[in-house]
Design a protein around this motif. Structure first.
Motif, short mmCIF file in Angstrom:
data_model
loop_
_atom_site.label_atom_id
_atom_site.label_comp_id
_atom_site.label_asym_id
_atom_site.label_seq_id
_atom_site.Cartn_x
_atom_site.Cartn_y
_atom_site.Cartn_z
N ARG A 126 -5.93 -9.75 0.38
CA ARG A 126 -5.14 -10.74 0.33
C ARG A 126 -3.67 -10.28 1.01
NH1 ARG A 126 -6.23 -14.91 -3.07
NH2 ARG A 126 -7.37 -14.27 -4.86
N GLU A 127 -3.48 -9.02 0.76
CA GLU A 127 -2.08 -8.37 1.30
C GLU A 127 -2.14 -7.93 2.84
OE1 GLU A 127 -1.32 -5.74 -1.99
OE2 GLU A 127 -1.65 -7.25 -3.57
N GLN A 128 -3.15 -7.32 2.95
CA GLN A 128 -3.34 -6.66 4.17
C GLN A 128 -3.79 -7.53 5.38
OE1 GLN A 128 -2.10 -3.51 4.70
NE2 GLN A 128 -1.42 -3.64 2.57
#
Ligand SMILES: NC(=O)c1ccc[n+]([C@@H]2O[C@H](COP(=O)([O-])OP(=O)(O)OC[C@H]3O[C@@H](n4cnc5c(N)ncnc54)[C@H](OP(=O)(O)O)[C@@H]3O)[C@@H](O)[C@H]2O)c1
Length: 226
Positions: free
Chosen positions: A181-183
């Motif tokens: 999700r974040e990267q």
């Protein structure tokens, strides 16, 4: 974060480019680092040699599989399916207690296109990787989309499509979901359950390669509509 990426192909390069670009300390694992740095031939897809890619990415390290395994706090397997078990075996000790995101597919190109699967139905490469590395937390993920979508799902339908993951360790799946999700920007991540569900995501390749042939592009995905 220190990250190991096993594999110098399109997937290894694409992941390394993205993760190093986000400030991670990346080492790619290869059979023979000196030979890999000396390559001058294009890859099987006609892309520039890995030596040129390495020159353009001076911050990305290159080592043996064992050296990459020792470097990474987290690892990605982007090796050819047929090479995965033997190559990861040489890094087994260094991968104990670490998360390994397994992207490999058991594709058999020996009879031409479309490839078949050399493991299927009652077993999967993901399960074989987990059995070969019992102390490693294997999470099968990203093997259902092409390399460029893996790290940039937003380039298609605004990122409104689905990624299936599976694995035996709940904590590892939570960590990998956060990273995806974040990267990379994945929004819809479906946890199928334990590692035996890799049979499903790997056997999807039988459809994936036919969609690729029909659509004449590898940039497509599926959305799970509830
Ligand atoms: N390409 C995609 O878009 C895509 C998408 C989804 C999943 N996948 C899966 O991701 C994996 C990587 O795909 P790819 O296209 O990036 O690269 P690939 O050409 O399938 O694999 C390249 C890597 O495999 C290693 N390798 C090949 N033969 C070997 C052997 N006999 N012993 C040890 N290592 C060997 C190479 O090692 P050296 O570095 O030493 O040459 C290289 O690092 C595959 O399993 C593929 O099915 C690919």
């Amino acid at each position: 974060m220190k990250i190991a990426i096993f594999g110098t192909g399109t997937v290894g390069q694409t992941l390394a480019d993205k993760l190093a670009g986000k400030g991670h300390d990346v080492m790619i694992g290869t059979r023979d680092p000196a030979a890999t740095r000396a390559r001058t031939e294009k890859d099987s897809w006609g892309n520039p040699p890995i030596s040129a890619w390495l020159t353009a990415h001076p911050g990305v390290k290159l080592g043996t599989f064992a050296e990459a395994g020792a470097h990474g706090e987290l690892a990605f397997n982007a090796l050819a399916g047929h090479a995965t078990l033997a190559a990861l075996g040489s890094a087994q000790a260094s991968l104990a207690d670490k998360i390994l995101v397994d992207i490999s597919n058991p594709l058999d190109f020996s009879k031409g296109m479309p490839p078949s699967l050399f493991i299927a139905n009652t077993d999967s490469l993901g399960e074989q990787v987990q059995k070969a590395l019992p102390k490693t937390k294997v999470v099968k993920a990203l093997n259902t989309v092409n390399a460029y979508l893996m790290v940039d799902p937003g380039q298609l339908a605004g990122g409104d499509h689905s990624l299936m993951i599976c694995g035996d360790d709940a904590g590892a799946k939570t960590s990998v979901t956060g990273l995806l999700r974040e990267q990379f920007g994945w929004k819809d991540i479906v946890d199928l359950g334990d590692i035996t569900n890799a049979r499903g995501t790997e056997m999807y390749l039988a459809l994936w390669v036919r969609l690729w042939g029909a659509l004449k592009t590898p940039t497509f995905s599926v959305r799970v509509v509830r």
